[in-house]
Enzyme design. Structure first.
Site, PDB file in Angstrom:
ATOM      1  N   ASN B 383      12.503  26.008  21.627  1.00 54.81           N
ATOM      2  CA  ASN B 383      11.704  25.934  23.090  1.00 54.81           C
ATOM      3  C   ASN B 383       9.876  26.139  23.107  1.00 54.81           C
ATOM      4  OD1 ASN B 383      10.933  26.198  25.693  1.00 54.81           O
ATOM      5  ND2 ASN B 383      12.443  27.459  26.462  1.00 54.81           N
ATOM      6  N   ASP B 384       9.535  27.570  22.778  1.00 53.46           N
ATOM      7  CA  ASP B 384       7.981  27.686  22.783  1.00 53.46           C
ATOM      8  C   ASP B 384       7.413  26.610  21.588  1.00 53.46           C
ATOM      9  OD1 ASP B 384       8.530  29.409  24.484  1.00 53.46           O
ATOM     10  OD2 ASP B 384       8.703  31.268  23.528  1.00 53.46           O
TER      11      ASP B 384
END
Lengths: 127, 457
Positions: B383-384
């Protein structure tokens, strides 16, 4: 390669020439003004330099095995633990030594085996 | 003397084996033999130490070694590859504890050491103690025994500063007068153990790659300090090599997150939610059938794995899908961000376990320049590290972090359980981009679904 061989050679020369090896008095802490700390610090400086040379060549894909493998190496304090556990005197020293032998052995045995288990899995593409 | 000489010569051989063992880790082809060389070096060091005349009885050594070997072998055999960060954390901890005990035992053997020795004993128990409890905390966070969220409280910095001050005072008192300072040494050990706990609790789960690298370094430095205590070259050499290794990894991890070490250690990153510009738009879901059609037509596919891959244990399913895509004529590779997962190289090990050849794994800096030519990027549980806000949104806490630019690929398929934000609590505009499709569900189940589509289609 040369960048590793040269510092290694210097390091080994210093270790060989160090008073710990050459002067048994210094080893027992017998001499009043010991040169030992300076030699030990010299060895430390060279080893750190060498460590940076070596590790910066390790590719990202091997970083986990590098950690577990180098971790096993840090179990080298096992050597100090062996002497404490086997010196045969004070009970407290034996207890501490035995605990240290156990934990350092976990570190060494567990570290090398799990690294081997990982590295075994890294394979090139079969053609 | 000649015995002592041969022991010292054996130590030199050991150092050389450690050095060349690490050297051979520079390529996956030689790494396994390198590790064996390093183990051989350790065996030589241990065997020759046992010949030392200071060792009189062997019974306790045997007891310790048997216990250690049984635990070590069992742990190394039984641990799942997905749990490798936990394993490494515990190994760090046991190394730190061993060094701390060696330092303490050395004081008990000679309670009136020189000021130099007393000083390095202080350092050994301090670094060893911090490594021990710090690693146990890291293990608890990684294994979910403890909440991964940072633990912050009012006055935390003041408490830590006082703790450091107390350690400094105890260290000086002990060094000045070790002979009558047994109690001070005990306080010092206690404070070191507390410091280890205090320094890891404010750090969040996804920052663990940095913490483990740093603790790895500490465990080496603890061995190094113990080497000064017992005046042993080999401990210093080996400890310094490990210390350097941990510091290099720490540095790589920090750079990959665009954060300073101080920020990672003290800021409690991830405790706040939100931050950055709110994202407008709607995420577009995709079904397994439609995803299959997209993949079937693709000429190049790049998988981008993250911690979610480990959680879902999806590595084998991903490899199967990768092989099917290759049979279908697509070029398949796996792009790995340096901080994907919970420790350096975590994803590489998982994919290796699933038999993905290492030449198919690509680093961030190699994939980004060719991202525009990639047909489909499949994001599996990351995600990040794929959040374009890091590039585009100056208000985002992630801004400036190097990411894998999956959004530049022609199509992005994101496998995700829900629309929840990543660890950093930051919204991910990737999910709302025009070329992004969301395949909701458990990563492993989703990938298996795609595999099924391929086999039927």
């Amino acid at each position: 390669m040369r960048r590793i061989v040269i510092p290694t050679a210097i390091l080994l020369t210093v270790i060989t020439a160090s008073p710990v090896l050459a002067d048994p008095l210094a080893q027992e802490g017998g001499s009043e003004v010991s040169q030992t700390p300076i030699f030990l610090a010299f060895i430390l400086a060279l080893s750190i330099f060498l460590g940076f040379e070596l590790i910066s060549k390790v590719p990202a894909t091997l970083h986990t095995p590098l950690m577990s493998g180098s971790n096993a190496i840090s179990g080298i304090s096992l050597i100090g633990a062996l002497i404490a556990a086997g010196h045969g005197g004070d009970v407290l020293v034996i207890v501490l030594g035995t605990l240290a032998v156990a934990t350092a052995t976990i570190n060494v045995v567990g570290g090398y085996l799990v690294t081997d288990r990982m590295l075994e899995m890294f394979k090139k593409k079969e053609e | 003397m000649s015995l002592q000489l041969s022991i010292n010569l054996a130590y030199i051989v050991s150092s050389v084996l450690f050095i060349f063992g690490l050297k051979m880790l520079s390529s996956p082809a030689t790494a396994r033999r390198g590790n064996m060389l390093s183990a051989l070096g350790m065996a030589i060091a241990v065997i020759f130490t046992l010949l030392d005349q200071n060792i009189i009885t062997y019974q306790w050594i045997i007891v310790g070694m048997v216990i250690g070997t049984v635990v070590g072998v069992a742990a190394a055999r039984l641990i799942a590859m997905t749990a490798m960060p936990e394993m490494v954390a515990l190994l760090n901890g046991s190394g730190g504890l061993a060094s701390m005990l060696v330092g303490w035992a050395e004081y008990q053997r000679n309670i009136d050491p020189s000021a130099f020795t007393a000083g390095v004993i202080t350092l050994t128990v301090l670094i060893g103690g911090v490594t021990f409890t710090g690693s146990v905390m890291a293990w608890a966070k990684l294994s979910g025994k403890m909440d991964g969220k940072p633990i912050l409280f009012q006055g935390q910095q003041i408490v830590n500063a006082l703790l450091l001050l107390a350690i400094l005072v105890c260290g000086i008192l002990f060094t000045l007068n070790p002979a009558t300072s047994f109690l001070i040494l005990m306080i010092l050990i206690g404070l070191s153990l507390i410091l280890g706990v205090m320094s890891v609790i404010p750090i969040g789960g996804a920052d663990m790659p940095v913490v483990i690298s740093l603790l790895n370094s500490y465990s080496g430095l603890a061995a190094c300090a113990a080497g000064f205590v017992i005046e042993n070259n080999l401990l210093i050499v080996a400890g310094a090599l490990v210390g350097a290794s941990g510091i290099i990894l720490t540095n790589i991890m920090c750079k990959a997150m665009n954060r300073s070490l101080g920020n990672v250690l003290f800021s409690g990153f991830g405790s706040a939610t939100g931050g950055g510009t709110a994202v407008e738009g709607e995420a577009k879901p995709i079904s397994a059938e439609d995803a299959y059609l997209v993949l079937e037509a693709a000429n190049s596919v790049v998988f981008v794995p993250g911690y979610g891959l480990a959680v879902a244990q999806a590595q084998h399913a991903v490899r199967e899908l990768g092989e099917l895509l290759e049979h279908n004529g697509a070029e398949v590779s796996y792009a790995i961000h340096p901080v994907a997962g919970r420790m350096p190289g975590h994803m590489n090990v998982l994919l290796a376990e699933a038999n993905v050849p290492y030449d198919q794994l690509v680093e961030m800096d190699d994939i980004n320049p060719i991202m525009e030519t990639v047909d489909v990027c499949i994001v599996v549980g990351a995600n990040d590290v794929v959040n374009p806000a890091a590039r585009e949104d100056e208000a985002s806490p992630l801004y400036g972090m190097p990411i894998i630019n999956v959004d530049l690929a022609r199509t992005v398929i994101v496998l995700k359980r829900s629309m929840r934000a990543g660890f950093a609590g930051v919204e991910n505009p990737l999910f709302f981009k025009d070329n992004t499709r969301m395949l909701f569900g458990d990563a492993k189940a989703s990938v298996q679904g795609l595999v099924r589509e391929f086999k039927e289609g």
